[in-house]
Scaffold this motif. Structure first.
Motif, PDB file in Angstrom:
ATOM      1  N   GLY A 251       0.672  -1.076  -0.106  1.00 54.87           N
ATOM      2  CA  GLY A 251       0.554  -0.083   0.053  1.00 54.87           C
ATOM      3  C   GLY A 251       0.897   1.452  -0.097  1.00 54.87           C
ATOM      4  O   GLY A 251       2.290   0.959  -0.341  1.00 54.87           O
ATOM      5  N   SER A 252       0.449   2.503   1.026  1.00 53.34           N
ATOM      6  CA  SER A 252       0.768   3.824   0.539  1.00 53.34           C
ATOM      7  C   SER A 252       0.635   4.211   2.049  1.00 53.34           C
ATOM      8  O   SER A 252      -0.041   4.142   2.643  1.00 53.34           O
ATOM      9  CB  SER A 252       0.119   4.532  -0.058  1.00 53.34           C
ATOM     10  N   LEU A 253       2.580   5.130   2.654  1.00 52.40           N
ATOM     11  CA  LEU A 253       2.423   4.859   3.609  1.00 52.40           C
ATOM     12  C   LEU A 253       1.144   6.005   3.700  1.00 52.40           C
ATOM     13  O   LEU A 253       1.277   7.143   4.625  1.00 52.40           O
ATOM     14  CB  LEU A 253       3.679   5.720   3.301  1.00 52.40           C
ATOM     15  N   LEU A 254       0.988   6.910   3.098  1.00 50.37           N
ATOM     16  CA  LEU A 254      -0.224   8.116   2.618  1.00 50.37           C
ATOM     17  C   LEU A 254      -1.988   7.671   2.505  1.00 50.37           C
ATOM     18  O   LEU A 254      -2.190   8.720   3.785  1.00 50.37           O
ATOM     19  CB  LEU A 254      -0.429   9.712   1.297  1.00 50.37           C
ATOM     20  N   LYS A 255      -1.653   6.962   2.100  1.00 47.92           N
ATOM     21  CA  LYS A 255      -3.077   6.494   1.757  1.00 47.92           C
ATOM     22  C   LYS A 255      -3.673   5.186   3.102  1.00 47.92           C
ATOM     23  O   LYS A 255      -4.908   4.954   2.872  1.00 47.92           O
ATOM     24  CB  LYS A 255      -3.870   6.276   0.960  1.00 47.92           C
ATOM     25  N   ASP A 256      -2.692   4.251   3.503  1.00 43.78           N
ATOM     26  CA  ASP A 256      -2.958   2.934   3.872  1.00 43.78           C
ATOM     27  C   ASP A 256      -2.539   2.768   5.446  1.00 43.78           C
ATOM     28  O   ASP A 256      -2.404   1.313   5.697  1.00 43.78           O
ATOM     29  CB  ASP A 256      -3.027   1.921   2.644  1.00 43.78           C
ATOM     30  N   MET A 257      -1.740   3.942   6.205  1.00 46.59           N
ATOM     31  CA  MET A 257      -2.435   3.508   7.247  1.00 46.59           C
ATOM     32  C   MET A 257      -2.717   3.830   8.139  1.00 46.59           C
ATOM     33  O   MET A 257      -3.893   4.726   8.228  1.00 46.59           O
ATOM     34  CB  MET A 257      -0.556   4.081   7.441  1.00 46.59           C
ATOM     35  N   VAL A 258      -2.610   2.993   9.661  1.00 45.40           N
ATOM     36  CA  VAL A 258      -4.074   4.468  10.921  1.00 45.40           C
ATOM     37  C   VAL A 258      -2.964   4.305  11.975  1.00 45.40           C
ATOM     38  O   VAL A 258      -3.138   3.875  12.214  1.00 45.40           O
ATOM     39  CB  VAL A 258      -4.892   2.624  10.962  1.00 45.40           C
ATOM     40  N   VAL A 261      -1.336   9.388   7.752  1.00 44.98           N
ATOM     41  CA  VAL A 261      -0.291  10.766   7.948  1.00 44.98           C
ATOM     42  C   VAL A 261      -1.263  11.635   7.913  1.00 44.98           C
ATOM     43  O   VAL A 261      -0.213  12.838   9.588  1.00 44.98           O
ATOM     44  CB  VAL A 261       0.812   9.910   7.075  1.00 44.98           C
ATOM     45  N   ASN A 262      -1.651  11.926   7.278  1.00 46.69           N
ATOM     46  CA  ASN A 262      -2.595  13.115   6.958  1.00 46.69           C
ATOM     47  C   ASN A 262      -4.004  13.370   7.848  1.00 46.69           C
ATOM     48  O   ASN A 262      -4.389  12.109   7.111  1.00 46.69           O
ATOM     49  CB  ASN A 262      -2.404  14.024   5.477  1.00 46.69           C
ATOM     50  N   PRO A 263      -4.708  13.811   8.309  1.00 45.16           N
ATOM     51  CA  PRO A 263      -5.883  13.499   8.060  1.00 45.16           C
ATOM     52  C   PRO A 263      -7.037  13.913   6.895  1.00 45.16           C
ATOM     53  O   PRO A 263      -6.669  14.324   6.149  1.00 45.16           O
ATOM     54  CB  PRO A 263      -6.325  15.109   9.679  1.00 45.16           C
ATOM     55  N   LEU A 264      -8.236  13.221   7.571  1.00 46.86           N
ATOM     56  CA  LEU A 264      -8.983  12.636   5.783  1.00 46.86           C
ATOM     57  C   LEU A 264     -10.341  13.456   6.612  1.00 46.86           C
ATOM     58  O   LEU A 264     -10.752  13.413   7.600  1.00 46.86           O
ATOM     59  CB  LEU A 264      -8.947  11.778   5.762  1.00 46.86           C
ATOM     60  N   SER A 265     -11.234  14.388   5.275  1.00 46.63           N
ATOM     61  CA  SER A 265     -12.183  14.014   5.572  1.00 46.63           C
ATOM     62  C   SER A 265     -13.903  13.626   4.702  1.00 46.63           C
ATOM     63  O   SER A 265     -12.395  12.810   3.268  1.00 46.63           O
ATOM     64  CB  SER A 265     -12.832  16.129   4.979  1.00 46.63           C
ATOM     65  N   ALA A 266     -14.953  13.512   4.259  1.00 47.66           N
ATOM     66  CA  ALA A 266     -15.786  13.393   3.430  1.00 47.66           C
ATOM     67  C   ALA A 266     -15.502  13.649   2.675  1.00 47.66           C
ATOM     68  O   ALA A 266     -15.590  15.402   2.906  1.00 47.66           O
ATOM     69  CB  ALA A 266     -17.235  12.767   3.807  1.00 47.66           C
ATOM     70  N   ASP A 267     -15.656  13.514   1.417  1.00 41.80           N
ATOM     71  CA  ASP A 267     -15.655  14.149  -0.355  1.00 41.80           C
ATOM     72  C   ASP A 267     -16.474  15.015  -0.150  1.00 41.80           C
ATOM     73  O   ASP A 267     -18.073  14.280  -0.577  1.00 41.80           O
ATOM     74  CB  ASP A 267     -15.413  12.706  -1.598  1.00 41.80           C
ATOM     75  N   PRO A 268     -16.647  16.147  -0.223  1.00 35.13           N
ATOM     76  CA  PRO A 268     -18.708  16.871  -0.821  1.00 35.13           C
ATOM     77  C   PRO A 268     -18.889  16.720  -1.550  1.00 35.13           C
ATOM     78  O   PRO A 268     -19.873  16.902  -2.220  1.00 35.13           O
ATOM     79  CB  PRO A 268     -17.788  18.080   0.173  1.00 35.13           C
ATOM     80  N   ASP A 377       1.848  16.458   5.062  1.00 32.59           N
ATOM     81  CA  ASP A 377       3.732  16.012   4.861  1.00 32.59           C
ATOM     82  C   ASP A 377       3.289  15.332   3.418  1.00 32.59           C
ATOM     83  O   ASP A 377       2.882  14.297   3.359  1.00 32.59           O
ATOM     84  CB  ASP A 377       4.125  15.134   6.064  1.00 32.59           C
ATOM     85  N   PRO A 378       3.146  15.617   2.653  1.00 28.16           N
ATOM     86  CA  PRO A 378       3.255  15.023   1.156  1.00 28.16           C
ATOM     87  C   PRO A 378       4.530  13.686   0.866  1.00 28.16           C
ATOM     88  O   PRO A 378       4.423  12.487  -0.057  1.00 28.16           O
ATOM     89  CB  PRO A 378       3.697  15.831   0.342  1.00 28.16           C
ATOM     90  N   ASN A 379       5.990  12.998   2.031  1.00 26.02           N
ATOM     91  CA  ASN A 379       6.360  12.715   1.666  1.00 26.02           C
ATOM     92  C   ASN A 379       6.911  12.007   3.564  1.00 26.02           C
ATOM     93  O   ASN A 379       8.159  12.145   4.324  1.00 26.02           O
ATOM     94  CB  ASN A 379       7.714  13.470   1.011  1.00 26.02           C
ATOM     95  N   PRO A 380       5.939  10.630   4.190  1.00 26.17           N
ATOM     96  CA  PRO A 380       6.513  10.339   5.270  1.00 26.17           C
ATOM     97  C   PRO A 380       7.194   9.239   4.994  1.00 26.17           C
ATOM     98  O   PRO A 380       7.746   8.492   6.134  1.00 26.17           O
ATOM     99  CB  PRO A 380       4.944  10.155   5.095  1.00 26.17           C
ATOM    100  N   PHE A 381       7.582   8.745   3.782  1.00 23.82           N
ATOM    101  CA  PHE A 381       9.532   7.469   3.432  1.00 23.82           C
ATOM    102  C   PHE A 381      10.275   8.980   4.378  1.00 23.82           C
ATOM    103  O   PHE A 381      10.910   8.177   5.245  1.00 23.82           O
ATOM    104  CB  PHE A 381       9.756   7.712   2.423  1.00 23.82           C
TER     105      PHE A 381
END
Length: 397
Positions: A251-258, A261-268, A377-381
């Motif tokens: 997966g992705s460090l940006l999308k598949d971690m719990v 890394v960066n908080p998300l919101s519902a797509d309006p 953070d665009p690059n958590p690597f």
């Protein structure tokens, strides 16, 4: 309880991984035929272990060929774990470098954890620090749970640089960058990949856990065979986890971690599909199911024990009407079932549950207010540099 043992060989490299593991199964039996056309087998030359020679940009390569490495190259923790019962707090599990307990190959040794119900940690520094810049991190180690595993962890930690760090005083509080490896208790089988993400504004660290893989992990803890665990983390912020070269999580460090890394919101902009039925049940009756032949609908599953006798001191005025304890109905033992038959439930193909808009990065996210604390953070690597490799085990039984 029985002693759980572990045989390990490991290598940590930045871009090229080389691990040579010789198995008895690698021996080849060559079939030949004599003049009488009967099959005979030529003798097999004894397999002898040869220590691999790593190649490439290697930060640590260890094959545990030297029994004297414990206490010299590899340092055992002698610390205590805080907030734990005194009998379990000490890192006093015993290690040894010795052959496998089953089908050993001459000359092939491994690091073995010898203790049960003990914390045990052993570590060594890398040849040089690993910096998360433009090279992937690849770490793998070979684990054999020689007596199987019921409850305990067998994972590694890649430790951060800390000028006050003393390997002999390692505890669970020692800063680390990555935690990786198998962990199990009861039916909860895990293969961890956790990394510490640093908030670029306040320098606080938070654990980010990879989502649990869908692949079943049971056999790796029970088959008593060697398994090669590998983690690869790439500069493009992707990762993959494999066992015996089979990828079981990626997966992705940006999308598949719990948590993310960066908080998300519902797509309006998301809209619930017109055919989305939120009231559809998750399971429905299997309309194709047929009552098995011989089902005893007139028999109860549990019946009063006919051999039970009311105790002599039973007082019905004080204790109520005595009833014999229930036992399984012996008439049901040879029948496919007893009692009223009902068709089984199956997953509802129409079930979708409550609709929720997919999550996207929240452009208005600020979180709990702190002066100048907002970040994306665009690059958590770009994790904290690694300077030490540590094996941390705890086996209950």
């Amino acid at each position: 309880m029985r002693t759980s043992k572990m045989k390990i060989s490991l290598a940590l490299v930045s871009c090229i991984l080389l691990v040579c593991v010789v198995n008895a199964e690698d021996a080849v039996v060559e079939e030949v035929t004599d003049s009488s056309s009967e099959k005979v087998f030529s003798p097999v030359e004894e397999v002898k272990y040869v220590s691999p020679e790593p190649d490439g940009d290697v930060y640590l390569a260890e094959y545990f060929d030297n029994p004297e490495a414990i206490g010299t190259k590899w340092v055992k923790s002698q610390a205590k774990k805080e907030g734990t019962d005194e009998s379990l707090a000490k890192y006093d599990g015993q290690w040894a470098i010795e052959p496998a307990s089953k089908e050993p190959i001459p000359g092939d040794l491994g690091l073995v954890m010898k203790s049960k119900a003990k914390h045990a940690a052993i570590s060594c520094p890398l040849e040089k620090p690993f910096h998360f810049t433009d090279k992937p991190l690849i770490v793998q180690y070979d684990v054999t749970l020689q007596n199987g595993q019921e409850c305990g962890g067998a994972y590694l930690k890649l430790l951060q640089y800390d000028k006050e760090m003393r390997l002999s005083q390692f505890t669970d509080k020692t800063p680390y960058t990555i935690l990786f490896g198998p962990d199990k208790c009861g039916n909860d089988n895990k293969l961890h990949f956790i990394f510490q993400h640093k908030n670029p504004k306040n320098d606080n660290f938070e654990e980010k856990h990879a989502k649990k893989p869908s692949t079943k992990l049971d056999e790796y803890f029970s088959d008593k065979k060697p398994h090669l665990y590998r983690l690869q983390v790439y500069p493009d912020n992707t990762f993959d986890v494999s066992v015996d070269y089979k990828i079981i999580n990626k997966g992705s460090l940006l999308k598949d971690m719990v948590p993310p890394v960066n908080p998300l919101s519902a797509d309006p902009a998301a809209v619930k599909p017109e055919d989305w039925d939120e009231d559809a049940p998750e399971q429905v009756i299997d309309e194709n199911a047929v009552k098995p032949s011989g089902w005893l609908e007139d028999e109860e599953i549990m019946i009063p024990d006919p051999t039970a006798v009311m105790p002599d001191d039973w007082d019905e005025e004080m204790d109520g009407i005595w009833e014999a304890p229930l036992i399984e109905n012996p008439a049901c033992e040879s029948a496919p079932g007893c009692g009223k038959w009902t068709p089984p439930m199956i997953p509802n193909p129409e079930f979708k549950g409550k609709w929720r808009a997919p999550l996207i990065d929240n452009p208005n996210y600020r979180g709990k207010w702190r002066p100048k604390d907002y970040y994306f953070d665009p690059n958590p690597f770009h994790m904290f540099s690694i300077v030490c490799f540590l094996l941390s085990f705890f086996f209950l039984f």
